[in-house]
Design a protein around this motif. Structure first.
Motif, PDB file in Angstrom:
ATOM      1  N   GLN A 174       4.945  -7.338   3.702  1.00  0.00           N
ATOM      2  CA  GLN A 174       4.733  -8.796   3.706  1.00  0.00           C
ATOM      3  C   GLN A 174       5.200  -9.420   2.379  1.00  0.00           C
ATOM      4  OE1 GLN A 174       3.492 -10.023   6.690  1.00  0.00           O
ATOM      5  NE2 GLN A 174       3.423  -7.879   7.265  1.00  0.00           N
ATOM      6  N   ASP A 226      -0.075   2.284  12.993  1.00  0.00           N
ATOM      7  CA  ASP A 226       0.722   2.935  14.049  1.00  0.00           C
ATOM      8  C   ASP A 226       0.491   4.444  14.116  1.00  0.00           C
ATOM      9  OD1 ASP A 226       1.726   0.450  14.500  1.00  0.00           O
ATOM     10  OD2 ASP A 226       3.811   0.916  13.980  1.00  0.00           O
ATOM     11  N   CYS A 228       8.828   4.630  12.680  1.00  0.00           N
ATOM     12  CA  CYS A 228       8.049   5.747  13.233  1.00  0.00           C
ATOM     13  C   CYS A 228       7.662   5.328  14.654  1.00  0.00           C
ATOM     14  CB  CYS A 228       6.815   5.969  12.365  1.00  0.00           C
ATOM     15  SG  CYS A 228       5.563   6.991  13.154  1.00  0.00           S
ATOM     16  N   ALA A 257       0.832  -1.210   0.000  1.00  0.00           N
ATOM     17  CA  ALA A 257       0.000   0.000   0.000  1.00  0.00           C
ATOM     18  C   ALA A 257       0.867   1.261   0.000  1.00  0.00           C
ATOM     19  CB  ALA A 257      -0.933  -0.005   1.222  1.00  0.00           C
ATOM     20  N   HIS A 299      -3.336 -11.458  -7.105  1.00  0.00           N
ATOM     21  CA  HIS A 299      -4.516 -11.965  -7.817  1.00  0.00           C
ATOM     22  C   HIS A 299      -5.158 -10.761  -8.499  1.00  0.00           C
ATOM     23  CE1 HIS A 299      -3.749 -15.055  -4.844  1.00  0.00           C
ATOM     24  NE2 HIS A 299      -3.930 -14.133  -3.909  1.00  0.00           N
ATOM     25  N   ARG A 323      -3.834  -2.831   4.851  1.00  0.00           N
ATOM     26  CA  ARG A 323      -4.586  -3.654   5.797  1.00  0.00           C
ATOM     27  C   ARG A 323      -4.936  -2.934   7.105  1.00  0.00           C
ATOM     28  NH1 ARG A 323      -1.125  -6.111   9.525  1.00  0.00           N
ATOM     29  NH2 ARG A 323       1.064  -5.890   8.967  1.00  0.00           N
ATOM     30  N   GLU A 340      10.269   3.740   6.214  1.00  0.00           N
ATOM     31  CA  GLU A 340      10.097   2.294   6.387  1.00  0.00           C
ATOM     32  C   GLU A 340      11.041   1.784   7.483  1.00  0.00           C
ATOM     33  OE1 GLU A 340       8.164  -0.401   5.320  1.00  0.00           O
ATOM     34  OE2 GLU A 340       9.552  -1.463   6.655  1.00  0.00           O
ATOM     35  N   ARG A 341      10.517   0.949   8.351  1.00  0.00           N
ATOM     36  CA  ARG A 341      11.359   0.477   9.475  1.00  0.00           C
ATOM     37  C   ARG A 341      12.292  -0.665   9.072  1.00  0.00           C
ATOM     38  NH1 ARG A 341       7.409  -3.808  12.654  1.00  0.00           N
ATOM     39  NH2 ARG A 341       6.416  -4.443  10.731  1.00  0.00           N
ATOM     40  N   TRP A 342      11.942  -1.416   8.008  1.00  0.00           N
ATOM     41  CA  TRP A 342      12.755  -2.572   7.625  1.00  0.00           C
ATOM     42  C   TRP A 342      13.809  -2.178   6.584  1.00  0.00           C
ATOM     43  CZ3 TRP A 342       7.888  -6.212   7.202  1.00  0.00           C
ATOM     44  CH2 TRP A 342       7.682  -6.852   8.423  1.00  0.00           C
ATOM     45  N   GLN A 361      -2.910  -8.254  -1.651  1.00  0.00           N
ATOM     46  CA  GLN A 361      -1.976  -7.198  -2.073  1.00  0.00           C
ATOM     47  C   GLN A 361      -2.501  -6.340  -3.211  1.00  0.00           C
ATOM     48  OE1 GLN A 361       2.116  -8.551  -2.573  1.00  0.00           O
ATOM     49  NE2 GLN A 361       1.804 -10.033  -0.932  1.00  0.00           N
ATOM     50  N   ARG A 364      -7.731  -7.411   2.219  1.00  0.00           N
ATOM     51  CA  ARG A 364      -6.322  -7.373   2.576  1.00  0.00           C
ATOM     52  C   ARG A 364      -5.356  -7.881   1.520  1.00  0.00           C
ATOM     53  NH1 ARG A 364      -4.493 -12.361   4.431  1.00  0.00           N
ATOM     54  NH2 ARG A 364      -6.107 -13.950   4.259  1.00  0.00           N
TER      55      ARG A 364
HETATM   56  C1  LIG Z   1       1.270 -15.600   5.276  1.00  0.00           C
HETATM   57  C2  LIG Z   1       0.483 -14.648   4.442  1.00  0.00           C
HETATM   58  C3  LIG Z   1      -0.044 -15.076   3.241  1.00  0.00           C
HETATM   59  C4  LIG Z   1      -0.743 -14.197   2.427  1.00  0.00           C
HETATM   60  N1  LIG Z   1      -1.187 -14.600   1.205  1.00  0.00           N
HETATM   61  C5  LIG Z   1      -1.592 -13.693   0.305  1.00  0.00           C
HETATM   62  C6  LIG Z   1      -1.829 -14.055  -1.042  1.00  0.00           C
HETATM   63  O1  LIG Z   1      -1.722 -15.212  -1.428  1.00  0.00           O
HETATM   64  N2  LIG Z   1      -2.185 -13.062  -1.907  1.00  0.00           N
HETATM   65  C7  LIG Z   1      -2.293 -11.757  -1.515  1.00  0.00           C
HETATM   66  O2  LIG Z   1      -2.548 -10.895  -2.341  1.00  0.00           O
HETATM   67  N3  LIG Z   1      -2.118 -11.400  -0.227  1.00  0.00           N
HETATM   68  C8  LIG Z   1      -1.757 -12.327   0.676  1.00  0.00           C
HETATM   69  N4  LIG Z   1      -1.520 -11.961   1.972  1.00  0.00           N
HETATM   70  C9  LIG Z   1      -1.905 -10.604   2.421  1.00  0.00           C
HETATM   71  C10 LIG Z   1      -0.958  -9.486   2.033  1.00  0.00           C
HETATM   72  O3  LIG Z   1       0.374  -9.922   1.875  1.00  0.00           O
HETATM   73  C11 LIG Z   1      -1.007  -8.359   3.047  1.00  0.00           C
HETATM   74  O4  LIG Z   1      -2.315  -8.114   3.469  1.00  0.00           O
HETATM   75  C12 LIG Z   1      -0.424  -7.075   2.415  1.00  0.00           C
HETATM   76  O5  LIG Z   1       0.954  -7.240   2.272  1.00  0.00           O
HETATM   77  C13 LIG Z   1      -0.728  -5.852   3.243  1.00  0.00           C
HETATM   78  O6  LIG Z   1      -0.074  -4.758   2.679  1.00  0.00           O
HETATM   79  P1  LIG Z   1       0.165  -3.423   3.520  1.00  0.00           P
HETATM   80  O7  LIG Z   1       1.011  -2.535   2.679  1.00  0.00           O
HETATM   81  O8  LIG Z   1      -1.126  -2.936   4.015  1.00  0.00           O
HETATM   82  O9  LIG Z   1       0.957  -3.919   4.827  1.00  0.00           O
HETATM   83  P2  LIG Z   1       2.353  -4.666   4.976  1.00  0.00           P
HETATM   84  O10 LIG Z   1       2.645  -5.531   3.806  1.00  0.00           O
HETATM   85  O11 LIG Z   1       2.329  -5.290   6.309  1.00  0.00           O
HETATM   86  O12 LIG Z   1       3.396  -3.450   4.951  1.00  0.00           O
HETATM   87  C14 LIG Z   1       3.483  -2.531   6.010  1.00  0.00           C
HETATM   88  C15 LIG Z   1       4.851  -1.876   5.992  1.00  0.00           C
HETATM   89  O13 LIG Z   1       4.896  -0.878   7.002  1.00  0.00           O
HETATM   90  C16 LIG Z   1       6.113  -0.983   7.711  1.00  0.00           C
HETATM   91  N5  LIG Z   1       5.921  -0.461   9.066  1.00  0.00           N
HETATM   92  C17 LIG Z   1       5.124  -0.966  10.034  1.00  0.00           C
HETATM   93  N6  LIG Z   1       5.184  -0.211  11.147  1.00  0.00           N
HETATM   94  C18 LIG Z   1       6.045   0.805  10.874  1.00  0.00           C
HETATM   95  C19 LIG Z   1       6.513   1.900  11.623  1.00  0.00           C
HETATM   96  N7  LIG Z   1       6.088   2.132  12.877  1.00  0.00           N
HETATM   97  N8  LIG Z   1       7.409   2.740  11.049  1.00  0.00           N
HETATM   98  C20 LIG Z   1       7.846   2.516   9.765  1.00  0.00           C
HETATM   99  N9  LIG Z   1       7.431   1.475   9.011  1.00  0.00           N
HETATM  100  C21 LIG Z   1       6.519   0.633   9.553  1.00  0.00           C
HETATM  101  C22 LIG Z   1       6.398  -2.472   7.718  1.00  0.00           C
HETATM  102  O14 LIG Z   1       7.764  -2.730   7.987  1.00  0.00           O
HETATM  103  C23 LIG Z   1       5.960  -2.861   6.307  1.00  0.00           C
HETATM  104  O15 LIG Z   1       6.996  -2.711   5.361  1.00  0.00           O
HETATM  105  C24 LIG Z   1      -0.905 -12.854   2.834  1.00  0.00           C
HETATM  106  C25 LIG Z   1      -0.385 -12.407   4.063  1.00  0.00           C
HETATM  107  C26 LIG Z   1       0.302 -13.300   4.856  1.00  0.00           C
HETATM  108  C27 LIG Z   1       0.889 -12.809   6.133  1.00  0.00           C
END
Ligand SMILES: Cc1cc2nc3c(=O)[nH]c(=O)nc-3n(C[C@H](O)[C@H](O)[C@H](O)COP(=O)(O)OP(=O)(O)OC[C@H]3O[C@@H](n4cnc5c(N)ncnc54)[C@H](O)[C@@H]3O)c2cc1C
Length: 443
Positions: A48, A162, A125, A21, A58, A374, A40-42, A389, A387
């Motif tokens: 994910q 957060d 953060c 996102a 998908h 998410r 980004e913290r990582w 990607q 949720r």
């Molecule tokens: C095991 C598993 C299987 C999955 N299977 C699928 C699948 O088959 N297909 C699919 O589409 N999705 C799948 N998903 C779901 C999908 O991967 C996640 O819902 C999606 O990655 C969420 O994206 P996001 O950007 O919201 O959050 P995230 O991917 O969690 O990214 C959040 C980012 O914010 C950073 N962050 C967090 N806190 C801080 C902070 N305080 N300061 C700075 N940086 C911070 C983190 O380090 C991270 O890089 C799966 C998830 C899991 C865990």
């Protein structure tokens, strides 16, 4: 307090969290002409998709592709490196793309740097500075101590909400009954498969999976994810969703426990595969994902809260930012590895979608905060569909475009012209069925 924390940098749009996102929010805002910082913290971007090694997008409602936009751009860029494989026969024909976790790092970096985003990895953060409903800065932990990153608009894309939480916004965690979140999973990859026995390996998939279930019930194997076994071995980048566990992603201690316990289950799976799966006698554990995969944690209350009913009723919205098709997909919060994904009755009929409204991205309790991915505003069940990607990419794109509109027009995020937002999204390749939007406006 504010004067005491040195300013590290200032940007017009500050995106916190560089997962699917956040990356899309930053790219979209920068392409729209804003000065953008991505925090980004990582060490690597991708959330994910890289650190937990979840490598699937998908894109279709099982009749046509409805996710285009940046997801399509990622796919095209990956093709240059032979870093993406389409799986049209993936069980439910969602036009799934499996991507290489290594090449996607390079693609994310390229795209972020091409549009001049200031990106700070290794930078968590840890707090915020605000005056009433206006967020002034986020506070980050750096090697020099605490620093502030000032901005006009902020996007919380941390997955854990957060920034919203630090700002005092209302937040929601897990299921309504007890706050428990979806089960977590350590993804692992294996090498040493005898690929010359592909047919034998594939034919054994069903029986092996049944045997795994039986062994699990007898306590001889730990709980595990229900899918990806077998198919994974024949894909180019073999990895499997394997060790499932419950836990609290908002407690560092519990998260560490869950990660260690899940990882400790892997030797048992390896021995099982070697013993019972023909062609896997020489299997080796090649890698484990650096982070346990977290499906759910905090969500921040927005102007609208997306629900399971929105999914099942395939709702249209006047402020739609794109289309979703994924079912209410809940991995057992007790960590058994079972998922509603297995119950096909939760699926939407092929060719049907729901729309995702802009209002779930607008924080209700702060004027200049968007929430994407998410941690956007949804119930436990609603987020279980949102949720994936490719939906997170959409939410990020919309957040980036909305931030730019708000800056251009000097207007609150809650009051931007959503028709303009939709136009910009469509111009950047996002699919929005305008007829449905029109109907939703009239009803
Ligand atoms: C095991 C598993 C299987 C999955 N299977 C699928 C699948 O088959 N297909 C699919 O589409 N999705 C799948 N998903 C779901 C999908 O991967 C996640 O819902 C999606 O990655 C969420 O994206 P996001 O950007 O919201 O959050 P995230 O991917 O969690 O990214 C959040 C980012 O914010 C950073 N962050 C967090 N806190 C801080 C902070 N305080 N300061 C700075 N940086 C911070 C983190 O380090 C991270 O890089 C799966 C998830 C899991 C865990």
């Amino acid at each position: 307090m504010r004067q005491n924390i040195p300013v590290l940098l200032k940007a017009e749009v500050v995106v916190v969290g560089g997962g699917p996102a956040g990356i899309c929010a930053a790219i979209m805002a920068a392409r729209g002409g804003a000065k953008v910082a991505l925090i980004e913290r990582w060490p690597i971007l991708g959330g994910q998709s890289t650190m937990a090694r979840v490598c699937m997008w998908h894109t279709s409602d099982r009749k046509k592709e409805v996710i285009l936009g940046l997801t399509r751009e990622f796919v095209e860029r990956l093709k240059v490196y032979d870093g993406v494989q389409q799986l049209p026969d993936f069980p439910h024909r969602y036009e799934t793309y499996l991507f290489s976790n290594e090449w996607i790092n390079i693609v994310y970096d390229q795209m972020i740097r091409e549009c001049g985003i200031r990106v700070l990895c290794y930078t968590p953060c840890v707090g915020i500075l605000k005056s009433e409903r206006k967020l002034e800065a986020i506070v980050v932990g750096s090697k020099m101590g605490l620093r502030q990153v000032q901005g006009d608009i902020f996007v919380d894309a941390t997955g854990d909400g957060d920034v919203g939480f630090f700002s005092g916004c209302e937040t929601m965690v897990g299921r309504e009954s007890d706050g428990k979140v979806q089960g977590m999973t350590v993804v692992a990859g294996f090498s040493g498969l005898d690929r010359s026995r592909r047919k034998e390996i594939e034919e054994a998939h069903g029986p092996i999976f049944k045997l795994m279930d039986k062994f699990c019930q007898q306590g001889k194997l730990p709980s595990h994810g229900p899918h990806w076994f077998g198919g994974n071995f024949i894909w180019k980048w073999p990895g499997t969703l394997i060790a499932c566990i419950d836990g609290n992603p908002l407690s560092e201690e519990d998260l560490t426990r869950a990660t260690m316990e899940a990882r400790a289950k892997l030797p048992k799976f390896l021995s099982f595969f070697r013993e019972y799966w023909p062609g896997c006698e020489k299997l080796e554990l090649a890698w484990t994902a650096p982070s346990i995969g977290i499906r759910e944690s905090r969500r921040v209350r927005g102007l609208y809260t997306f629900t399971a009913e929105d999914i099942y009723k395939k709702r249209s919205f006047p402020d739609a930012i794109g289309h979703g098709f994924w079912m209410v997909d809940i991995h057992d919060p007790e960590g058994s590895g079972r998922t509603t994904w297995m119950d096909k009755s939760t699926y939407l009929e092929p060719g049907t979608t729901y729309q995702i409204p802009y209002r779930i991205l607008v924080a209700r309790d702060m004027d200049n905060l968007l929430i994407a991915g998410r941690c956007a505003s949804a119930t436990h069940e609603g987020m279980a569909g949102l949720r994936v990607q490719s939906h997170c990419h959409l939410m990020g794109q919309a957040a980036g475009a909305a931030a730019v509109l708000s800056l251009e027009q000097n207007i609150l995020l809650a009051n931007i012209d959503v028709t303009k937002l939709q136009r910009r999204l469509v111009d950047s390749g996002v699919f929005i069925d305008e007829k449905r939007v029109k109907n939703a406006r009239q009803s």
